[in-house]
Scaffold this motif. Structure first.
Motif, PDB file in Angstrom:
ATOM      1  N   SER A  42       0.715  -1.187   0.050  1.00 23.89           N
ATOM      2  CA  SER A  42      -0.006  -0.077  -0.018  1.00 23.89           C
ATOM      3  C   SER A  42       0.821   1.406   0.072  1.00 23.89           C
ATOM      4  CB  SER A  42      -0.854  -0.130   1.160  1.00 23.89           C
ATOM      5  OG  SER A  42      -1.668   1.108   1.348  1.00 23.89           O
ATOM      6  N   GLY A  43       0.623   2.108  -0.939  1.00 21.34           N
ATOM      7  CA  GLY A  43       1.113   3.401  -0.911  1.00 21.34           C
ATOM      8  C   GLY A  43       2.597   3.441  -1.743  1.00 21.34           C
TER       9      GLY A  43
ATOM     10  N   GLY B 277       2.723   3.215  -5.057  1.00 27.87           N
ATOM     11  CA  GLY B 277       2.632   3.832  -6.283  1.00 27.87           C
ATOM     12  C   GLY B 277       1.619   3.268  -7.193  1.00 27.87           C
ATOM     13  N   LYS B 278       1.034   2.285  -6.792  1.00 24.06           N
ATOM     14  CA  LYS B 278       0.232   1.301  -7.737  1.00 24.06           C
ATOM     15  C   LYS B 278      -0.834   2.383  -8.578  1.00 24.06           C
ATOM     16  CE  LYS B 278      -1.123  -1.404  -4.695  1.00 24.06           C
ATOM     17  NZ  LYS B 278      -0.729  -0.735  -3.469  1.00 24.06           N
ATOM     18  N   THR B 279      -1.559   2.960  -7.851  1.00 20.95           N
ATOM     19  CA  THR B 279      -2.547   3.845  -8.495  1.00 20.95           C
ATOM     20  C   THR B 279      -2.128   4.968  -9.352  1.00 20.95           C
ATOM     21  OG1 THR B 279      -4.105   3.405  -6.462  1.00 20.95           O
ATOM     22  CG2 THR B 279      -4.589   5.413  -7.874  1.00 20.95           C
ATOM     23  N   GLN B 280      -0.959   5.377  -8.942  1.00 20.20           N
ATOM     24  CA  GLN B 280      -0.011   6.363  -9.796  1.00 20.20           C
ATOM     25  C   GLN B 280       0.378   5.654 -11.199  1.00 20.20           C
ATOM     26  OE1 GLN B 280       0.118   9.575  -9.307  1.00 20.20           O
ATOM     27  NE2 GLN B 280      -1.026   9.544  -7.647  1.00 20.20           N
TER      28      GLN B 280
HETATM   29  N1  LIG Z   1      -0.488  14.577  -6.023  1.00 21.86           N
HETATM   30  C1  LIG Z   1       0.440  13.808  -5.419  1.00 21.86           C
HETATM   31  N2  LIG Z   1       1.356  14.562  -4.952  1.00 21.86           N
HETATM   32  C2  LIG Z   1       2.435  14.043  -4.333  1.00 21.86           C
HETATM   33  N3  LIG Z   1       2.415  12.816  -3.646  1.00 21.86           N
HETATM   34  C3  LIG Z   1       1.428  11.944  -4.194  1.00 21.86           C
HETATM   35  C4  LIG Z   1       0.458  12.381  -5.038  1.00 21.86           C
HETATM   36  N4  LIG Z   1      -0.580  11.297  -5.302  1.00 21.86           N
HETATM   37  C5  LIG Z   1       0.099  10.401  -4.534  1.00 21.86           C
HETATM   38  N5  LIG Z   1       1.204  10.705  -4.162  1.00 21.86           N
HETATM   39  C6  LIG Z   1       2.130   9.832  -3.333  1.00 21.86           C
HETATM   40  O1  LIG Z   1       2.588   8.738  -4.092  1.00 21.86           O
HETATM   41  C7  LIG Z   1       2.509   7.621  -3.365  1.00 21.86           C
HETATM   42  C8  LIG Z   1       1.971   6.509  -4.262  1.00 21.86           C
HETATM   43  O2  LIG Z   1       0.422   6.506  -4.013  1.00 21.86           O
HETATM   44  P1  LIG Z   1      -0.601   5.481  -4.612  1.00 21.86           P
HETATM   45  O3  LIG Z   1      -1.783   6.022  -4.620  1.00 21.86           O
HETATM   46  O4  LIG Z   1      -0.103   5.314  -6.289  1.00 21.86           O
HETATM   47  O5  LIG Z   1      -0.069   4.353  -3.672  1.00 21.86           O
HETATM   48  P2  LIG Z   1      -1.054   2.938  -4.146  1.00 21.86           P
HETATM   49  O6  LIG Z   1       0.113   2.029  -4.276  1.00 21.86           O
HETATM   50  O7  LIG Z   1      -2.093   2.915  -5.051  1.00 21.86           O
HETATM   51  O8  LIG Z   1      -1.785   2.555  -2.546  1.00 21.86           O
HETATM   52  P3  LIG Z   1      -2.815   2.068  -2.029  1.00 21.86           P
HETATM   53  O9  LIG Z   1      -2.724   0.415  -2.267  1.00 21.86           O
HETATM   54  O10 LIG Z   1      -3.021   2.162  -0.655  1.00 21.86           O
HETATM   55  O11 LIG Z   1      -4.133   2.320  -2.871  1.00 21.86           O
HETATM   56  C9  LIG Z   1       2.060   7.782  -1.884  1.00 21.86           C
HETATM   57  O12 LIG Z   1       3.311   7.887  -1.168  1.00 21.86           O
HETATM   58  C10 LIG Z   1       1.455   9.266  -2.002  1.00 21.86           C
HETATM   59  O13 LIG Z   1       1.794   9.949  -0.922  1.00 21.86           O
END
Ligand SMILES: Nc1ncnc2c1ncn2[C@@H]1O[C@H](COP(=O)(O)OP(=O)(O)OP(=O)(O)O)[C@@H](O)[C@H]1O
Ligand SMILES: [Mg+2]
Lengths: 266, 257
Positions: free
Chosen positions: A52-53, A55-58
């Motif tokens: 989690s966190g 960067g998957k959603t990114q």
């Molecule tokens: N607009 C933004 N500006 C700065 N940092 C960001 C931004 N959006 C996301 N992040 C950072 O990017 C990182 C990845 O976020 P992301 O949402 O992709 O996580 P994830 O892997 O999808 O997590 P989860 O499994 O909880 O959904 C996080 O550390 C978050 O703080």
């Protein structure tokens, strides 16, 4: 098990994502190939697994063309052109739909902009067919807020399938589901992958077991020691390991070991 | 009993009605007791209301005010909607932002300018009304637009809608129910302004004119009667607009818990 990996369907080259000084994704390279099996119409199912966190959603947004990476590109299609929003279907973490439209009308929006033009009558038939297949027929006249989370997820999936996109990105399709529902979603995803040979499902998730159980390929996204930004640290070819396309896979000893090992790699 | 003093408690409709009736009775009782020379008692006000309503000029005044409000509101709504929707097109954004800030302009200093540029009392009243309401409408609409989930725009993109189609789907159609809500919330401002602008040009009559005439003769019972009528009409419209929203957009009725 007979199969061949053929043409490249999607390719990510040197994806880097930074927010200011914050390096989120680093040097991500991946290639998705069309897998064909004799006498079988089946698409690909690919997983991107990470904590989690991480960067998957990114990455999900970059692959779908909604966000641009700081550097690098995502290529798609026969001619491997840069991806544009609308070429990849997305089913986001919270199944967003148009709350001011009925389910039927939401699904129709998917068909309205698909490549093949349909008459209104055809659209109606197609929507009813899909609704029946995914157990939504009695809900077509309701509004999204009147459906359960699982039902909304299905509407969201059909909506994207109807636009004719062969690539479908799923953000955490298993999150917050109980074991029984996970099985149901797994069946659902397989059903979608069977709709068309070129259908490619990319699942972004932290649920190792559920992902591996339906994927033919999985990538692990993780941080490497001493380096900022997450990148792909491992690729698992489940077809090669003989662990793909099996419904009893969760009981397989080799599979259970694989899942247990993966936990330490995230 | 303890329930009605505990926060976040849901009480049944019977209790709600009882609470309203009891509190109203207490308030009226106090008013009756405290009333006298300066503050007319409820009974006096009640008879004044009756006298006002049956007086021959009442309906002319009433419809003059109502017509003016509705005309002013429709024009304002139209202008505000166009400005708000267009605020999503970068060229028009500064204009919308400026309009929002116009809430801080008071009308008083501008009345003279408006008087010069308009031809008659009616025009003066309408233009003052519009000038006064539009900034509030635009402010409300822009906050509705700002509250839109960006994922809705993304959904449109993945459904291959053009940017204009997206604007139509998400902002215009998607938030049409909010237009009625904004209208309802700002009707109060329009209704309040109407009495003010009617005082500027009394030739057409209206509830505002009635109010000013009664004040001039220090007929407090009459003043209260007109105030009460204005109050009730406002509340009625508030209710009607709320009902209209549920009726026109059934999905707003769905309870999300
Ligand atoms: N607009 C933004 N500006 C700065 N940092 C960001 C931004 N959006 C996301 N992040 C950072 O990017 C990182 C990845 O976020 P992301 O949402 O992709 O996580 P994830 O892997 O999808 O997590 P989860 O499994 O909880 O959904 C996080 O550390 C978050 O703080
Ligand atoms: Mg996420």
């Amino acid at each position: 098990m007979e199969f061949t990996r053929e043409k490249v369907l999607l390719k990510a080259e040197n994806i880097n994502l930074k927010y200011g000084e914050n390096h989120i994704l680093r040097d991500i390279n991946l290639e998705i190939q069309n897998i064909t099996r004799p006498n079988l119409n089946q698409g690909q199912v690919i997983s991107l697994i990470g904590r989690s966190g991480i960067g998957k959603t990114q990455l999900f947004k970059i692959l779908s063309g909604l966000n641009k990476p700081t550097t690098g590109k995502v290529l798609i299609g026969e001619d491997l052109h840069p991806v544009q929003a609308g070429e990849v279907g997305i089913i986001p973490q919270n199944y967003i739909l148009f709350n001011h439209r009925s389910i039927f009308s939401n699904l129709k929006l998917g068909l309205d902009n698909c490549e093949k033009p349909h008459t209104e009558e055809e659209k109606k038939t197609i929507i009813h067919e899909h609704a029946k297949l995914f157990d939504l027929e009695q809900h077509l006249n309701k509004y999204p807020q009147q459906l359960s989370g699982g039902q909304r997820q299905r509407v969201s999936i059909i909506q994207q399938v109807l636009t004719g996109n062969k690539f479908l990105l799923f953000d955490e399709p298993f999150s917050g589901l109980d074991a029984l529902m996970i099985d149901k979603v797994t069946d659902l995803l397989l059903k979608v992958s069977l709709l068309h040979e070129h259908n490619t499902l990319i699942i972004v998730s932290h649920d190792i077991e559920s992902c591996l159980a339906i994927s033919d390929t999985a990538w692990i996204i993780a941080n490497q020691q001493g380096q900022q930004g997450a990148t792909i640290t491992e690729m698992i070819d489940l077809v090669h390991l003989g662990l793909a396309w099996r419904s009893d896979i969760r009981l397989d000893k080799q599979f259970i070991e694989l899942v247990a090992n993966m936990k330490y790699k995230l | 009993m303890k329930k009605i003093f505990t926060p976040l408690q849901i009480v049944d409709s019977k209790t709600v009605v009882t609470l309203v009736v009891v509190q109203l009775a207490i308030a009226l009782g106090f008013w009756q007791i405290l009333g006298g020379e300066l503050l007319p008692t409820p009974t006096k006000v009640l008879s004044a209301i009756f006298a006002t309503v049956v007086s021959p000029s009442f309906f002319d005044d009433f419809f003059a005010s109502l017509g003016l409000t509705l005309q002013g509101m429709s024009i304002s709504l139209f202008i505000a909607l166009v400005v708000s929707y267009m605020s999503l097109v970068p060229v028009f954004k500064p204009l919308a932002d400026f309009m929002v800030k116009c809430r801080y302009l008071t009308l008083t200093g501008l009345i003279f300018v408006f008087t010069l540029y308009t031809h008659d009392g009616h025009q003066l009243k309408i233009s003052l009304l519009i000038f006064g309401i539009v900034p509030f409408f635009v402010t409300s609409f822009l906050s509705v637009i700002a509250a839109i989930n960006t994922q809705e725009y993304e959904l449109c993109k993945t459904l291959r809608m053009s940017n204009w189609r997206t604007l139509l789907e998400v902002v215009i159609i998607g938030k049409l129910d909010q237009v009625l809500e904004v209208l309802r919330q700002n009707f109060a401002i329009a209704w309040m302004m109407i009495t003010m602008v009617e005082g500027l040009s009394m030739s057409e009559g209206g509830l505002g004119t009635m109010l000013i005439k009664s004040s001039k003769y220090i007929n407090m019972a009459n003043v209260f009667a007109v105030l009460f009528i204005i109050f009730m009409i406002g509340v009625l419209f508030d209710y009607l607009l709320g009902k209209a929203r549920h009726w026109l957009f059934p999905y707003t009725k769905i309870n999300v818990r």
